[in-house]
Write a protein that holds these residues in place. Structure first.
Motif, mmCIF file in Angstrom:
data_model
loop_
_atom_site.group_PDB
_atom_site.id
_atom_site.type_symbol
_atom_site.label_atom_id
_atom_site.label_comp_id
_atom_site.label_asym_id
_atom_site.label_seq_id
_atom_site.Cartn_x
_atom_site.Cartn_y
_atom_site.Cartn_z
ATOM 1 N N SER A 4 108.217 41.966 22.228
ATOM 2 C CA SER A 4 108.014 42.008 23.670
ATOM 3 C C SER A 4 107.672 43.420 24.157
ATOM 4 C CB SER A 4 109.264 41.502 24.397
ATOM 5 O OG SER A 4 110.383 42.323 24.084
ATOM 6 N N SER A 5 107.748 44.399 23.250
ATOM 7 C CA SER A 5 107.468 45.773 23.625
ATOM 8 C C SER A 5 106.000 45.950 23.986
ATOM 9 C CB SER A 5 107.833 46.731 22.486
ATOM 10 O OG SER A 5 109.213 46.667 22.213
ATOM 11 N N ARG A 6 105.757 46.826 24.961
ATOM 12 C CA ARG A 6 104.389 47.135 25.380
ATOM 13 C C ARG A 6 104.258 48.650 25.544
ATOM 14 N NH1 ARG A 6 103.089 44.335 30.899
ATOM 15 N NH2 ARG A 6 104.754 45.782 31.480
ATOM 16 N N PRO A 35 112.135 47.453 30.787
ATOM 17 C CA PRO A 35 112.911 48.399 29.970
ATOM 18 C C PRO A 35 112.335 48.620 28.575
ATOM 19 C CG PRO A 35 114.365 46.897 31.134
ATOM 20 C CD PRO A 35 112.974 46.385 31.358
ATOM 21 N N SER A 36 111.585 47.650 28.069
ATOM 22 C CA SER A 36 111.012 47.778 26.726
ATOM 23 C C SER A 36 109.645 48.457 26.728
ATOM 24 C CB SER A 36 110.878 46.388 26.085
ATOM 25 O OG SER A 36 110.096 45.533 26.897
ATOM 26 N N LEU A 108 100.930 54.042 16.796
ATOM 27 C CA LEU A 108 101.111 52.970 17.759
ATOM 28 C C LEU A 108 101.221 51.637 17.030
ATOM 29 C CD1 LEU A 108 101.273 52.554 20.831
ATOM 30 C CD2 LEU A 108 98.801 52.183 20.838
ATOM 31 N N TYR A 109 102.466 51.199 16.846
ATOM 32 C CA TYR A 109 102.734 49.947 16.132
ATOM 33 C C TYR A 109 102.043 49.932 14.767
ATOM 34 C CZ TYR A 109 103.797 48.856 21.000
ATOM 35 O OH TYR A 109 104.277 48.900 22.285
ATOM 36 N N TRP A 231 98.941 47.664 25.525
ATOM 37 C CA TRP A 231 98.866 47.469 24.073
ATOM 38 C C TRP A 231 100.208 46.899 23.634
ATOM 39 C CZ3 TRP A 231 95.088 50.733 20.979
ATOM 40 C CH2 TRP A 231 95.077 50.364 19.629
ATOM 41 N N ASN A 232 100.213 45.680 23.143
ATOM 42 C CA ASN A 232 101.440 44.997 22.742
ATOM 43 C C ASN A 232 101.822 45.326 21.303
ATOM 44 O OD1 ASN A 232 101.736 43.621 25.222
ATOM 45 N ND2 ASN A 232 100.232 42.098 24.578
ATOM 46 N N ALA A 233 103.102 45.136 21.005
ATOM 47 C CA ALA A 233 103.597 45.388 19.657
ATOM 48 C C ALA A 233 102.914 44.498 18.628
ATOM 49 C CB ALA A 233 105.105 45.185 19.606
#
Length: 243
Positions: A4-6, A35-36, A108-109, A231-233
């Motif tokens: 769910s991190s962005r 928060p994430s 980045l991920y 940009w999503n995880a």
């Protein structure tokens, strides 16, 4: 890091007392962060910044909103732009943001990504590159910051007028990035993805460099609406404008 991190990237908001709608949009944007989330501001957050000691109510609201976000645990990173390169320690400490070098390479991920404001990529704009070198001179910066605020405001107003004149009389292509410099800087940092602002030319450009597919993402300006790269995880990314 959870799925769910962005990570969000914005640039060229040019916040100013004369643009209350855009200011409100930015404040709402900050309050909507999760928060994430992680936020990167790639320069020109403000239209003009004449020093951290220019203490006005307008700046208080923005600083407070940034501080609220960072205090909730949202990392916010900041790169200098050509309009706000005088942002310094006092602002950074007041907001809880983290100041990054002009050229910053991220993991980045799992993917290497280079982020910049982007003005140094416009090497065909010789007049601007020359002026930038003068304005970033540490000795001249120290002298400027020692001047009374009213004098600094006059100088800033004059420079804004000169900038507008330069933009109005300089060819579109000259003020854009050059392929040669983009290729050089990406090779220097060994990346295939570059994210930058400055030119206000929102878009994603895919090209081949050394037989490798590379991507350059240009963030949009906030003159009339918001613009953000999300940009999503999971690796998905989306370059959008809002509302």
């Amino acid at each position: 890091m959870s799925q769910s991190s962005r990570t969000l990237f914005i640039s060229d908001l040019h916040l100013d007392q004369d643009s209350p709608d855009i200011t409100r949009l930015f404040l709402q944007f900050l309050s909507d962060l999760k928060p994430s989330d992680t936020l990167y501001i790639l320069g020109d957050l403000f239209e003009t910044w004449i020093g951290d000691d220019h203490d006005i109510p307008y700046h208080h609201d923005i600083i407070a909103a940034l501080k609220t976000a960072t205090q909730t645990g949202i990392p916010i990173y900041f790169l200098h732009g050509n309009r706000d390169f005088l942002i310094s320690k006092r602002f950074i400490e007041a907001t809880g943001c983290q100041l990054l070098p002009d050229e910053t390479k991220l993991n980045l991920y799992g993917k290497s990504v280079l982020i910049m404001h982007g003005d140094t990529l416009c090497t065909s704009d010789i007049a601007y590159i020359r002026a930038r070198k003068i304005m970033r001179n540490p000795f001249l910066k120290t002298i400027f910051l020692s001047l009374p605020i009213n004098i600094r405001l006059r100088i800033a107003h004059h420079l804004r007028q000169k900038s507008m004149q330069h933009t109005a009389t300089t060819a579109y292509e000259i003020m854009d990035v050059t392929e040669k410099e983009v290729s050089r800087i990406m090779q220097k940092h060994a990346v295939t993805t570059l994210i930058h602002g400055h030119t206000h030319r929102l878009g994603t450009h895919t090209f081949t460099r050394d037989e490798t597919c590379s991507t350059r993402i240009v963030l949009g300006a906030w003159h009339e609406q918001g613009s953000v790269l999300i940009w999503n995880a999971s690796g998905e990314r989306e370059l959008i404008t809002f509302p």
